[in-house]
Design a protein around this motif. Structure first.
Motif, PDB file in Angstrom:
ATOM      1  N   ALA A   4      -7.874   2.543  40.308  1.00 52.26           N
ATOM      2  CA  ALA A   4      -9.276   2.718  40.694  1.00 52.26           C
ATOM      3  C   ALA A   4     -10.237   2.256  39.608  1.00 52.26           C
ATOM      4  CB  ALA A   4      -9.540   4.186  41.046  1.00 52.26           C
ATOM      5  N   MET A   5      -9.767   2.091  38.394  1.00 48.63           N
ATOM      6  CA  MET A   5     -10.633   1.641  37.310  1.00 48.63           C
ATOM      7  C   MET A   5     -10.995   0.164  37.481  1.00 48.63           C
ATOM      8  SD  MET A   5     -11.117   4.363  35.656  1.00 48.63           S
ATOM      9  CE  MET A   5     -11.921   3.789  34.180  1.00 48.63           C
ATOM     10  N   VAL A   6     -10.172  -0.601  38.189  1.00 48.91           N
ATOM     11  CA  VAL A   6     -10.416  -2.028  38.354  1.00 48.91           C
ATOM     12  C   VAL A   6     -11.321  -2.291  39.561  1.00 48.91           C
ATOM     13  CG1 VAL A   6      -9.306  -4.231  38.866  1.00 48.91           C
ATOM     14  CG2 VAL A   6      -8.246  -2.649  37.252  1.00 48.91           C
ATOM     15  N   ALA A   7     -11.082  -1.590  40.646  1.00 49.75           N
ATOM     16  CA  ALA A   7     -11.803  -1.846  41.886  1.00 49.75           C
ATOM     17  C   ALA A   7     -12.991  -0.900  42.038  1.00 49.75           C
ATOM     18  CB  ALA A   7     -10.847  -1.664  43.059  1.00 49.75           C
ATOM     19  N   ASP A   8     -13.995  -1.350  42.753  1.00 48.87           N
ATOM     20  CA  ASP A   8     -15.121  -0.500  43.147  1.00 48.87           C
ATOM     21  C   ASP A   8     -14.622   0.359  44.309  1.00 48.87           C
ATOM     22  OD1 ASP A   8     -17.334   0.603  44.395  1.00 48.87           O
ATOM     23  OD2 ASP A   8     -18.484  -1.254  44.381  1.00 48.87           O
ATOM     24  N   PRO A   9     -14.498   1.674  44.114  1.00 51.88           N
ATOM     25  CA  PRO A   9     -13.897   2.507  45.158  1.00 51.88           C
ATOM     26  C   PRO A   9     -14.677   2.530  46.467  1.00 51.88           C
ATOM     27  CG  PRO A   9     -14.753   3.879  43.384  1.00 51.88           C
ATOM     28  CD  PRO A   9     -14.859   2.462  42.936  1.00 51.88           C
ATOM     29  N   VAL A  10     -16.005   2.432  46.420  1.00 49.96           N
ATOM     30  CA  VAL A  10     -16.791   2.384  47.657  1.00 49.96           C
ATOM     31  C   VAL A  10     -16.499   1.083  48.391  1.00 49.96           C
ATOM     32  CG1 VAL A  10     -19.119   2.331  48.631  1.00 49.96           C
ATOM     33  CG2 VAL A  10     -18.589   3.903  46.749  1.00 49.96           C
TER      34      VAL A  10
END
Length: 65
Positions: A4-10
């Motif tokens: 989740a640190m790499v991708a924008d979770p929204v």
């Protein structure tokens, strides 16, 4: 598990929905949530991620999650 640190979770949740798949809040702590990404039929969990991103928390609140 997705990083989740790499991708924008929204963005991840929006893309998941745009492709006809489902997601749900699997666990919630004070300022952290774990999201389960489910198959298009709403069944089996494909993967999950945990995040404390304020944008994600706001997004979930707006949706009553």
């Amino acid at each position: 598990m997705m990083d989740a640190m790499v991708a924008d979770p929204v963005d991840v949740l929006r893309r998941w929905e745009d492709n006809g798949a489902h997601w749900r809040v699997a666990a919630r702590w004070q300022d952290t949530v774990t999201i389960a990404l489910l198959r298009c039929d709403g069944g089996e969990e494909v993967e999950h991620f945990t995040s404390s991103d304020p944008r994600l928390l706001d997004f979930l609140r707006e949706r009553g999650q």
